[in-house]
Design an enzyme around this catalytic site. Structure first.
Site: not given
Lengths: 337, 337
Positions: A51, A53, A76, A106-107, A135, A314
């Site tokens: 992903h 984003d 990530d 995705e997030e 991931e 994150h």
């Protein structure tokens, strides 16, 4: 380049232009998703997806210190995206066809996922015999994924003046037993074909209160339950309902707000088993939810495999190291050859 | 006529014009407060006070059914205000001087109280040998008042992904033990000169939560403590700190947000004792906070005595009956004669 969920256009354009410069690739852009596919005649097609984003944050803090790339999205999953781009541009001949998927959003809420958008608008672009979702997994294969369920418990009481609380019932006081129950939860551990999953149960929000002199008549508790792949979201919701049932009265409400389904390990697939063997590391169960579940719904065997420590995802201090990226690139290149 | 706190001007004007029509009264208006004083030469001055405002609500629902006046403020305290007005207009000779105080903004933060405004701007208007505050007491004397203290407990944790909660600490889960402690509180009962006070402890608000997939690192709990008149607010705050201390860690915070002081019963005052005897009912301790504490700070012996059931105050179905108003009027008139 900033690429918080919903603002991936500039990054998608950059990726698209890099891939369009590769003669062997057919490139399609669907919204802010970019799919590049080799168009040879090999019988097997492997897919690698990541992903574009990041979660919200400040990309200006990105920096390189020694062999570490530090900053928002480093782990990530900008590190793995860079490896994907580099391998897509690598002219080394392969015995398989490869599809590279760079997708948006995705997030955030799954309904907005770029991968679901591709699955709805152009499912042909996602067809493959096996897929890797890049991931962060710290270079090991993390098989399947746990589901994630959100439930809301509403406890009722009766308002009263706080000087005469015995004329009412304090709904927030009733939260005490519920929170203690959640805090005392012993995780259920499930072994599926040698892959271990550990469920979790966490209160993620509480609210309640009317005024400083009023016994509150309502309290709410939002629960997040991580669900191993041997249960459906519905089954897990019923288990959770039973887990707290003796603490609820007739007026109280237990409701499942939403859920993302789990995916089983799929390590019976010989392509994915070969990848796991190539890493030289034991296969772990993915405890978080990932789009491996989306590939499972599309009937495409898939697994998580990427660079970087998933526990850093994150976090404001996330990073990925050069060694992690090299190891990931080597294992992925070998798998695709 | 609507008279929610802060919007008492029209009602104050109505009361003012009624009182200015009484020849024996000196009437002063200070903001939206109205004070009417007899100007005779008796040695003793008695004061009767009531607040003009109501809590928020719809005055249009007011109605009379049988002998009940039903609606916003009926019990707290339009019924007693009407009795005060009628007695102020009553030409029957008295052996005491009387001061009638109609004040604004009692139902909101104490700093905005009209009675405090009078105490600051015109303390001369409040001078009296004894005072009755006509808050609803169901026709009995409710002596003194309990203090009210508001405290905030902030519990800390550490954020983590809810799929790996063991890498953090759930601050909301820690609320469980705190809320159970508050729910298990056994009220302290205090007898002061034969007047009984019952303390209370209630959580009135909780909050916490970051996102549906994040172990929360912060949870807040607001507590309301009703304090008997044998303790100061400071002493009660220290008691409460100790009551929860074993549940708090070094990073947690216990803080007293604000407090309104209690007032002792003052039934040693012969005027107030005579009033209590005239009601024919036992004296109770006032469990809520009232402006009796303000008169105590002004060194004026005071007590609560009014029409209507105090348990109905602030309820949408509050009411006062004609019998309650007649009984209150008779007892108050006798006291003032």
């Amino acid at each position: 380049m900033a690429s918080v969920s919903g603002a991936e256009a500039a990054l998608a354009t950059h990726v698209e232009s890099r891939l369009r410069a590769v003669p062997s690739l057919d490139v399609e852009r669907v919204g802010d998703n970019v799919v590049a596919s080799t168009r040879g005649h090999h019988a097997t097609r492997l897919l690698v997806a990541g992903h574009l984003d990041t979660v919200p944050g400040d990309p200006a803090t990105a920096r390189i210190e020694g062999d570490r790339l530090i900053g928002l999205g480093a782990c990530d999953m900008k590190g793995s995206l860079a490896v994907m781009l580099e391998l897509a541009e690598d002219p080394t001949p392969r015995a398989v066809e490869v599809t590279w998927v760079f997708y948006a959003r995705e997030e955030i809420a799954r309904a907005q996922s770029g991968l679901l958008e591709l699955a709805q608008l152009r499912p042909d672009l996602l067809q493959a015999d096996a897929a890797v979702l890049a991931e962060p997994t710290d270079g090991a294969v993390e098989a399947g994924c746990q589901g994630s369920l959100r439930a809301l418990v509403t406890l009722r009481g009766a308002r009263a003046h706080t000087a005469r609380p015995y004329t009412g019932r304090n709904a927030i006081h009733r939260l005490g037993a519920l929170l203690s129950r959640l805090a005392s939860y012993e995780p259920r551990v499930v072994d599926l074909d040698g892959v271990v999953y550990t469920e979790q149960l966490q209160c993620v929000a509480v609210e309640g209160g009317v005024a400083a002199n009023v016994v509150p008549d309502l309290a709410r508790c939002t629960i997040n339950h991580r669900v191993a792949p041997d249960r459906s979201i519905d089954e897990a919701g019923e288990w959770l309902r039973g887990y707290v049932a003796d603490l609820l009265d007739d007026d109280d409400v237990f409701e499942v707000l939403d859920g993302a389904p789990p995916a089983p390990p799929a390590m019976g697939n010989i392509r994915l088993a070969a990848l796991a063997a190539a890493t030289g590391r034991p296969v772990r169960g993915k405890v978080g939810w990932t789009d491996v579940a989306t590939f499972f719904e599309l009937d495409i065997p898939a697994t998580n495999f990427g660079a970087g420590d998933p526990r850093l995802a994150h976090r404001s201090d996330e990073y990925v190291t050069l060694v992690q990226l090299d190891d990931f690139a080597a294992a992925l290149a070998a798998w695709l050859r």
